[in-house]
Write an enzyme that holds these catalytic residues in place. Structure first.
Site, short mmCIF file in Angstrom:
data_model
loop_
_atom_site.label_atom_id
_atom_site.label_comp_id
_atom_site.label_asym_id
_atom_site.label_seq_id
_atom_site.Cartn_x
_atom_site.Cartn_y
_atom_site.Cartn_z
N HIS A 19 0.83 -1.21 0.00
CA HIS A 19 0.00 0.00 0.00
C HIS A 19 0.86 1.26 0.00
O HIS A 19 1.25 1.77 1.06
CB HIS A 19 -0.90 -0.03 1.24
CG HIS A 19 -1.97 1.00 1.21
ND1 HIS A 19 -3.20 0.80 1.78
CD2 HIS A 19 -2.02 2.26 0.70
CE1 HIS A 19 -3.95 1.87 1.62
NE2 HIS A 19 -3.25 2.77 0.97
N ASP A 69 -8.75 2.95 -3.16
CA ASP A 69 -8.15 3.58 -1.97
C ASP A 69 -8.26 5.10 -2.01
O ASP A 69 -7.98 5.74 -3.02
CB ASP A 69 -6.68 3.18 -1.82
CG ASP A 69 -6.13 3.67 -0.50
OD1 ASP A 69 -6.66 3.25 0.54
OD2 ASP A 69 -5.22 4.51 -0.50
N ASP A 80 1.05 2.86 3.67
CA ASP A 80 0.16 3.90 3.11
C ASP A 80 0.96 5.18 2.86
O ASP A 80 0.48 6.30 3.10
CB ASP A 80 -1.04 4.16 4.04
CG ASP A 80 -2.13 4.96 3.33
OD1 ASP A 80 -1.99 5.23 2.13
OD2 ASP A 80 -3.12 5.32 4.00
#
Ligand code: DOR
Length: 425
Positions: free
Chosen positions: A60, A152, A305
């Site tokens: 991610h 996302d 992230d």
């Protein structure tokens, strides 16, 4: 070219290996793992007192290319990844244009081939333009090389569309990664809803926005008998839901970010916009639940992230700043400081969360060390203390709330495909 790594503490979660060994790399592969390897033609790397693990896999990240190259490019993101010990990253589709068709997938793959130091695997959008209205060209994108699909940044609000996405992805054998957010419940919010948001006069995002969506998607996955990976879980109730789903035998996996196990919403007290992230930094009980979930296996992996934003975008009032924290270059030291040092995870479990599990969830033949496997490796000093400092960052953006934090654990060397791609000074 041959590389011989001497006296490393070699840790591999797949084979449950933890031993002081030498590793010989030849022709991009691990040729031998044994004690006292001798090879007079090889370049020697002394790894005494250091740990060697499979290169980390981050499922991610946001690399911002195409469209937002002023925040990050595939090249600079890959340099940040290499500095953080990552040898594979999966990049999210909220670029401009969105990665929702074969052409953009091909662009990302060709750009990565030209400029990236590591493996960059694109994730395609679930819905066209990330709008949540109609499915994107998932099969075409899969043929072009995407590794998973995700919207996302946005929750897929239409439950029927999410059901179709899960069914279609299951037929194609491609992973769906859910950004679990009910956009109505989170609308206008900028931080966790609770005591601190009230005190600061900032609009809150309730944990409910995440929890209701996870509950919905778990039920859709149960009904359709499909796999689902849940991105960046942040709330204690989310951990409970995933734990129960796993107990029920559902094919549910999830990840947590370093910022969600290292910071609470108290970090927002100084209005530092580098603490603004989605999902937001939560309360102490949530952070404890994330740590417990990592320990007991409810949370399968650590994903950064990594979400770069320019200084000019973050240097505004809290309400107006974009959400996101960069994470590739601080992940290992935060994980060691917050999880390994306090005894929440062993180094073997850390290897599982940062290399083996993400690769397994994505169906990649990576994330482990064995003779004959690809030489994607990280060597780090688990004891080295440092203070996180902007000066050392390779990422184009600097939006991290961790500057000045004292941490333990530092990457010494990263090897991708048998080549040294990062070496600490
Ligand atoms: O904080 C975040 N930033 N969360 C997301 O889901 C998206 C990301 C971004 O793209 O900046």
């Amino acid at each position: 070219m041959k590389l011989l790594i001497k006296n490393a503490r070699v840790i591999d979660a797949k084979s449950n290996l933890d031993d002081q060994l030498d590793v010989l790399i030849e022709n991009n592969k691990i040729a031998k793992i044994a004690k006292n390897i001798k090879d007079k033609d090889a370049e020697i790397i002394d790894a005494q007192d250091k740990v060697l693990m499979p290169g980390f896999v981050d499922m991610h990240v946001h690399l911002r290319e195409p469209g937002y190259e002023y925040k990050e490019t595939i090249k600079t993101g890959s340099m940040a990844a290499a500095a953080g010990g990552f040898t594979t990253v999966c990049c999210m589709p909220n670029t401009n244009p969105v990665i929702d068709n074969q052409g953009v997938v091909e662009f990302v793959i060709s750009e990565a081939r030209k400029t990236a130091l590591i493996n960059v695997l694109p994730i395609g959008a679930i819905t066209k333009g990330l709008k949540g209205e109609e499915l994107s060209e998932i099969a075409d994108m899969q043929n072009a090389g995407i590794i998973a699909i995700s919207d996302d940044g946005n929750g897929v609000m239409n439950a029927d569309l999410m059901r179709r996405a899960l069914e279609y992805a299951s037929m194609l054998n491609i992973l769906v990664i859910a950004h679990s957010e009910n956009n109505d419940l989170s609308f206008g919010g900028v931080m966790n809803e609770g005591y601190i948001s009230t005190k600061l006069g900032l609009k809150g995002i309730p944990t409910l926005a995440e929890v209701t969506m996870i509950a919905r998607d778990i039920e859709i996955a149960r009904y359709t008998d499909t796999c689902l990976h849940i991105a960046h879980i942040s709330a204690k109730e989310s951990v409970v839901l995933v734990k129960r789903a796993k107990k029920d035998g559902l094919k549910i996996t999830c990840e947590a970010t370093p910022h969600h196990f290292s910071l609470t919403d108290e970090a927002v007290l100084g209005y530092d916009t580098n603490t603004k992230v989605n999902p937001p930094l939560r309360a102490k009980a949530d952070v404890q639940a994330i740590k417990q979930g990592l320990k007991d296996g409810t949370i399968d992996c650590i994903a950064t992230d990594h979400a770069p934003h320019a200084e000019s975008e973050k240097d505004v009032e809290y309400d107006h700043a974009p959400f996101g924290i960069i994470g590739l270059e601080t992940a290992l030291s935060l994980a060691i400081s917050e999880l390994v040092e306090p005894g929440i995870l062993t180094l073997n479990q850390l290897c599982e969360k940062m290399a083996y599990n993400p690769a397994k969830i994505l169906g990649l033949d990576k994330g482990y060390i064995a003779e004959g496997s690809n030489a994607d490796l990280v060597i780090f000093d688990p004891e080295k203390e440092s203070i996180i400092s902007l000066a050392n960052f390779k990422s184009k953006s600097k939006n991290t709330p961790f500057i000045g934090r004292k941490v333990k654990g530092a990457v010494a060397l990263t090897i991708s495909n048998g080549k040294i791609i990062y070496q600490a000074d």
